[in-house]
Design a protein around this motif. Structure first.
Motif, short mmCIF file in Angstrom:
data_model
loop_
_atom_site.label_atom_id
_atom_site.label_comp_id
_atom_site.label_asym_id
_atom_site.label_seq_id
_atom_site.Cartn_x
_atom_site.Cartn_y
_atom_site.Cartn_z
N UNK A 1 29.95 -6.07 10.64
CA UNK A 1 29.03 -4.87 10.77
C UNK A 1 29.96 -3.47 10.50
N UNK A 2 31.24 -3.41 10.68
CA UNK A 2 31.94 -2.10 10.14
C UNK A 2 31.69 -1.94 8.59
N UNK A 3 31.72 -2.98 7.84
CA UNK A 3 31.60 -3.13 6.47
C UNK A 3 30.12 -2.62 5.98
N UNK A 4 29.10 -2.93 6.73
CA UNK A 4 27.65 -2.62 6.57
C UNK A 4 27.42 -1.03 6.69
N UNK A 5 28.30 -0.76 8.04
CA UNK A 5 28.08 0.75 8.34
C UNK A 5 28.51 1.73 7.26
N UNK A 6 29.73 1.33 6.81
CA UNK A 6 30.26 2.07 5.72
C UNK A 6 29.50 2.18 4.53
N UNK A 7 28.98 0.89 4.15
CA UNK A 7 28.26 1.08 2.94
C UNK A 7 26.86 1.72 3.27
N UNK A 8 26.26 1.78 4.30
CA UNK A 8 25.25 2.82 4.44
C UNK A 8 25.55 4.24 4.78
N UNK A 9 26.76 4.36 5.13
CA UNK A 9 27.16 5.78 5.34
C UNK A 9 26.65 6.25 6.76
N UNK B 1 0.86 -1.16 0.06
CA UNK B 1 0.01 0.19 0.03
C UNK B 1 0.84 1.13 0.11
N UNK B 2 0.39 2.28 -0.61
CA UNK B 2 1.08 3.77 -0.59
C UNK B 2 1.30 3.92 0.78
N UNK B 3 0.55 3.85 1.57
CA UNK B 3 0.51 4.27 2.93
C UNK B 3 1.31 3.30 3.85
N UNK B 4 1.74 2.35 3.30
CA UNK B 4 2.59 1.18 4.36
C UNK B 4 3.75 2.14 4.86
N UNK B 5 4.15 1.91 5.97
CA UNK B 5 5.15 2.46 6.67
C UNK B 5 6.48 1.62 6.31
N UNK B 6 7.25 2.06 5.18
CA UNK B 6 8.60 1.39 4.85
C UNK B 6 9.72 1.31 5.58
N UNK B 7 10.37 0.34 5.79
CA UNK B 7 11.75 0.45 6.48
C UNK B 7 12.76 1.15 5.94
N UNK B 8 13.74 1.60 6.63
CA UNK B 8 14.87 2.43 5.90
C UNK B 8 15.38 1.98 4.86
N UNK B 9 15.70 2.62 3.94
CA UNK B 9 16.61 1.82 2.68
C UNK B 9 17.85 1.38 3.05
N UNK B 10 18.57 2.15 4.16
CA UNK B 10 19.61 1.59 4.64
C UNK B 10 19.64 0.21 5.22
N UNK B 11 18.68 0.03 6.08
CA UNK B 11 18.20 -0.94 6.83
C UNK B 11 17.94 -2.30 5.79
N UNK B 12 17.30 -1.69 5.02
CA UNK B 12 16.96 -2.82 3.96
C UNK B 12 18.06 -3.43 3.14
N UNK B 13 18.93 -2.45 2.87
CA UNK B 13 20.21 -2.96 2.36
C UNK B 13 21.07 -3.92 3.07
N UNK B 14 21.31 -3.40 4.32
CA UNK B 14 22.05 -4.11 5.20
C UNK B 14 21.65 -5.37 5.48
N UNK B 15 20.11 -5.83 5.72
CA UNK B 15 19.56 -6.78 5.73
C UNK B 15 19.82 -7.81 4.78
N UNK B 16 19.47 -7.46 3.30
CA UNK B 16 19.69 -8.01 2.10
C UNK B 16 20.99 -8.55 1.98
N UNK B 17 22.24 -7.56 2.51
CA UNK B 17 23.62 -8.07 2.37
C UNK B 17 23.76 -9.15 3.26
N UNK B 18 23.19 -9.29 4.53
CA UNK B 18 23.44 -10.19 5.37
C UNK B 18 23.06 -11.61 4.89
N UNK B 19 21.68 -11.36 4.56
CA UNK B 19 20.98 -12.65 3.85
C UNK B 19 21.63 -13.24 2.71
#
Length: 278
Positions: A178-186, A152-170
């Motif tokens: 974790x340092x690499x994840x933080x560096x990539x998200x900025x 839904x357009x009104x859905x509360x989306x997760x932060x793009x940075x969190x989404x990227x970090x989660x997908x990288x871990x998966x």
């Protein structure tokens, strides 16, 4: 007496960023049937319309008919006697965040019944599925409900940075620092930890541990995610492939997260694993 039935389907492509699979099940046991549910990188939404399922885990005993399990870091045992009937939806933790519109961390280690979530639409879903005539109709009903919430357009989306970090871990089965994840998200490591834990339910390091264990468990029992067929690996090979220091380290992780040794886990999995149609 009807035969046990398990029907597994992949979710609609539009839902796959938040939904890993759907499974319909119908089973009967005249004697108590107990299963070991070890931590995995998803949250089980159980839309049961049969008898209650007894749960024994860190959150204490419970016997819900329908529930949503948050991210876990310890084993939960399920047990039933008689009939079980329903649909299981395996959601990513970010899918739970969007579905409920609140921090996933609130559910970590918990298995609340659906009527405890203050979500009337979700709580009513099992009875609506029970009224459907067959599995295709039930799956279509579930997917329509999920699409209405997750897309839904009104859905509360997760932060793009969190989404990227989660997908990288998966994608790397937890083998990323974790340092690499933080560096990539900025982001700073502290900010990433806080936002990630709120929306995934676990800190990045703990999530990596669970994902690494999930991959190792699949290799130990001779299958991929959700019991997909695959070769069984010896424990020393599993330890190396999954990034453990040695076989002893692997065994310690199995005891910590599943409560049993790898060999005992393999036996428990084989004895309890249903045969699913696709």
């Amino acid at each position: 007496m009807e035969a046990d039935e398990y029907v597994t389907v992949a979710p609609h492509p539009a839902l796959r960023r938040y939904v890993r699979r759907l499974q319909g099940y119908r089973e009967f046991s005249a004697t108590p049937l107990r299963r070991l549910q070890a931590p995995v990188g998803s949250c089980a939404l159980i839309l049961g319309f049969g008898g209650p399922l007894r749960l024994h885990g860190p959150a204490g005993p419970a016997a819900p008919r329908a529930f949503l399990a948050g991210m876990q870091t310890a084993a939960v045992h399920t047990e039933f006697r008689g009939h079980q009937h329903g649909v299981q939806v395996d959601l990513t933790p970010l899918g739970v965040f969007v579905l409920l519109g609140r921090p996933t961390a609130e559910l970590t280690g918990a298995v609340p019944a659906l009527d405890e979530l203050d979500d009337p639409g979700l709580a009513a879903l099992p009875d609506r599925l029970a009224a459907e005539p067959d599995w295709p109709a039930r799956f279509a009903h579930v997917e329509a409900f999920l699409a209405g919430r997750l897309l839904a357009d009104t859905a509360r989306a997760p932060d793009p940075e969190v989404t990227w970090a989660w997908r990288a871990l998966v994608r790397r089965a937890g083998l990323v620092g974790i340092a690499e994840l933080a560096a990539e998200t900025g982001w700073s490591r502290r900010h990433l930890l806080d936002r990630f834990r709120a929306q995934v339910g676990l800190a990045p390091k703990t999530a990596a541990r669970v994902l690494r264990f999930e991959r190792a468990a699949g290799l130990v029992v001779g299958g991929g995610p959700f019991g997909a067929p695959g070769p069984r690996h010896d424990l020393a090979t599993v330890a190396v492939e999954c990034g453990y220091a040695d076989q002893a380290h692997l065994t310690r992780e199995f005891r910590a997260l599943a409560g049993v040794t790898p060999s005992a886990y393999r036996c428990a999995f084989v004895q309890a694993m249903p045969v699913a149609d696709s």
